[in-house]
Design a protein around this motif. Structure first.
Motif, PDB file in Angstrom:
ATOM      1  N   GLU A  92       7.427  -0.607  -5.120  1.00  0.00           N
ATOM      2  CA  GLU A  92       8.518  -0.373  -6.063  1.00  0.00           C
ATOM      3  C   GLU A  92       9.815  -0.080  -5.315  1.00  0.00           C
ATOM      4  O   GLU A  92       9.839   0.759  -4.422  1.00  0.00           O
ATOM      5  N   VAL A 108       0.557   0.334  -7.061  1.00  0.00           N
ATOM      6  CA  VAL A 108       2.003   0.392  -6.841  1.00  0.00           C
ATOM      7  C   VAL A 108       2.288   1.566  -5.911  1.00  0.00           C
ATOM      8  O   VAL A 108       1.744   2.653  -6.078  1.00  0.00           O
ATOM      9  N   TYR A 124       1.663  -6.697   0.097  1.00  0.00           N
ATOM     10  CA  TYR A 124       1.651  -7.226  -1.270  1.00  0.00           C
ATOM     11  C   TYR A 124       0.922  -8.561  -1.320  1.00  0.00           C
ATOM     12  O   TYR A 124       0.045  -8.782  -2.159  1.00  0.00           O
TER      13      TYR A 124
END
Length: 175
Positions: free
Chosen positions: A136, A109, A128
């Motif tokens: 985030e 993350v 991603y």
């Protein structure tokens, strides 16, 4: 951490020919700034560069160092499997900076840069989709290149090559 802290900045010579093109290295050329913030420092460091005149995020991408865990990094930087690499440009100052964020495999993350640079929206989705790094605070963290039901992240070094059956229209059956 300030962006001018020499312990955090690593210089890389950048060069060009007299015609403006050329090699990536050369004598007598200014050093490119390379910074290695922690995840906690990442947003503040990028925001400081943005406030300092870096108008453009030219690139944001993911890197998987699965097969290269002992790469050379500055003292104090802990090597992780993934890295988010951000290239910022200041057109008014003719400067470039590379921000390299280490992202652990167990917690892949990273904070989103969408608030500072809205143009990173698609770049973060691509990182991603292909590497599994979640950003985030991103407004739409969904796949961008692979189908929504695709399992896995194809640019990870441990992703199986596999085989996708090819189907042809109007192909004759077995002979």
């Amino acid at each position: 951490m300030t962006v001018t802290d020499p312990a955090e900045v690593v210089g890389e010579p950048v060069g060009s020919s007299e015609s403006g093109g050329g090699s990536s290295r050369g004598p007598g050329r200014p050093h490119q700034e390379v910074v290695f913030p922690t995840r906690d420092q990442y947003v503040a460091v990028v925001a400081e560069y943005r406030a300092g005149g870096f108008e453009m995020c030219a690139d944001l991408c993911g890197v998987d160092y699965l097969t290269y865990p002992h790469r050379s990094l500055p003292v104090g930087v802990q090597a992780e499997r993934f890295e988010v690499v951000v290239n910022l440009l200041s057109l008014s100052q003719a400067r470039r900076v590379r921000v390299r964020l280490q992202v652990p495999e167990a917690d892949a993350v990273a904070p989103s840069m969408f608030e500072q640079y809205p143009g990173t929206e698609a770049m973060e989705r691509e990182a991603y989709d292909l590497f599994g790094i979640v950003f985030e605070g991103h407004p739409d963290m969904t796949r961008i290149l692979m189908p929504e039901d695709w399992e896995g992240h194809p640019l990870r070094k441990d992703y199986g090559v596999g085989r996708v059956p090819v189907q042809f229209k109007e192909a004759p059956g077995p002979r």
